[in-house]
Enzyme design. Sequence first.
Site, PDB file in Angstrom:
ATOM      1  CG  ASP A  30      -2.045   0.982   1.129  1.00 30.37           C
ATOM      2  OD1 ASP A  30      -3.198   0.537   1.029  1.00 30.37           O
ATOM      3  OD2 ASP A  30      -1.784   2.204   1.144  1.00 30.37           O
ATOM      4  CB  ILE A  31       0.792   4.298  -2.114  1.00 27.76           C
ATOM      5  CG1 ILE A  31       1.869   5.214  -2.648  1.00 27.76           C
ATOM      6  CG2 ILE A  31      -0.462   5.080  -1.761  1.00 27.76           C
ATOM      7  CD1 ILE A  31       1.546   5.821  -4.015  1.00 27.76           C
ATOM      8  CG  HIS A 100      -8.791  -2.864  -2.260  1.00 32.68           C
ATOM      9  ND1 HIS A 100      -9.701  -2.152  -3.006  1.00 32.68           N
ATOM     10  CD2 HIS A 100      -8.619  -2.180  -1.116  1.00 32.68           C
ATOM     11  CE1 HIS A 100     -10.061  -1.066  -2.344  1.00 32.68           C
ATOM     12  NE2 HIS A 100      -9.430  -1.056  -1.177  1.00 32.68           N
ATOM     13  CG  HIS A 102      -6.960  -2.787   3.284  1.00 33.99           C
ATOM     14  ND1 HIS A 102      -6.206  -1.664   3.039  1.00 33.99           N
ATOM     15  CD2 HIS A 102      -8.197  -2.515   2.790  1.00 33.99           C
ATOM     16  CE1 HIS A 102      -6.956  -0.746   2.432  1.00 33.99           C
ATOM     17  NE2 HIS A 102      -8.170  -1.235   2.274  1.00 33.99           N
TER      18      HIS A 102
HETATM   19  P1  5GP Z   1      -9.686   1.544   0.460  1.00 40.50           P
HETATM   20  O1  5GP Z   1      -9.723   2.864   1.186  1.00 40.50           O
HETATM   21  O2  5GP Z   1     -10.378   1.645  -0.879  1.00 40.50           O
HETATM   22  O3  5GP Z   1     -10.158   0.387   1.277  1.00 40.50           O
HETATM   23  O4  5GP Z   1      -8.154   1.245   0.189  1.00 40.50           O
HETATM   24  C1  5GP Z   1      -7.458   1.781  -0.887  1.00 40.50           C
HETATM   25  C2  5GP Z   1      -6.004   1.708  -0.540  1.00 40.50           C
HETATM   26  O5  5GP Z   1      -5.271   1.948  -1.714  1.00 40.50           O
HETATM   27  C3  5GP Z   1      -5.567   2.762   0.496  1.00 40.50           C
HETATM   28  O6  5GP Z   1      -5.013   2.100   1.631  1.00 40.50           O
HETATM   29  C4  5GP Z   1      -4.547   3.586  -0.263  1.00 40.50           C
HETATM   30  O7  5GP Z   1      -3.460   3.985   0.547  1.00 40.50           O
HETATM   31  C5  5GP Z   1      -4.120   2.662  -1.385  1.00 40.50           C
HETATM   32  N1  5GP Z   1      -3.697   3.340  -2.588  1.00 40.50           N
HETATM   33  C6  5GP Z   1      -4.316   4.400  -3.193  1.00 40.50           C
HETATM   34  N2  5GP Z   1      -3.658   4.749  -4.316  1.00 40.50           N
HETATM   35  C7  5GP Z   1      -2.588   3.892  -4.420  1.00 40.50           C
HETATM   36  C8  5GP Z   1      -1.533   3.763  -5.384  1.00 40.50           C
HETATM   37  O8  5GP Z   1      -1.436   4.490  -6.367  1.00 40.50           O
HETATM   38  N3  5GP Z   1      -0.625   2.778  -5.159  1.00 40.50           N
HETATM   39  C9  5GP Z   1      -0.712   1.935  -4.080  1.00 40.50           C
HETATM   40  N4  5GP Z   1       0.235   0.992  -3.952  1.00 40.50           N
HETATM   41  N5  5GP Z   1      -1.700   2.028  -3.163  1.00 40.50           N
HETATM   42  C10 5GP Z   1      -2.615   3.001  -3.334  1.00 40.50           C
END
Ligand code: 5GP
Length: 114
Positions: A30-31, A100, A102
Amino acid sequence: MSDCLFCKIINGDIPAKKIHETPELLVFHDIAPKAPFHALVIPKKHITSLNELTVDDEKLIGSLFTAAKKVAADGAFAEKGYRVVFNCGADGGQTVGHLHMHLLGGRSLEWPPG
Ligand code: 5GP
Ligand code: ZN
């Protein structure tokens, strides 16, 4: 999907630190990590969220868990414990519209999450 961030990572159009890959799934860092170890486990098939899952995806979703188990074991925190989370929709905290998992580890995680 051409405008999906994670599809772009799968296609190599956006770089990511890959950890593990199979023909069906990809695991990458994760970034913006929320724990010392924070990876995302994604199917290569574009599925927007858990709401769009069908019974045809059941084997694929099972493979995400098997991949998480392997990556946790390789990361040497499996014995201490870790967490897998799927956020779904706005109230669930989902910000990227490609399903996705985590995978968080490397510290003691609080419960319940906020
Ligand atoms: P959500 O909030 O949708 O459950 O998780 C999305 C995740 O994607 C977040 O933890 C965020 O940090 C990660 N994320 C967003 N953009 C990028 C990216 O460009 N690269 C990577 N590796 N992770 C990302
Ligand atoms: Zn996608």
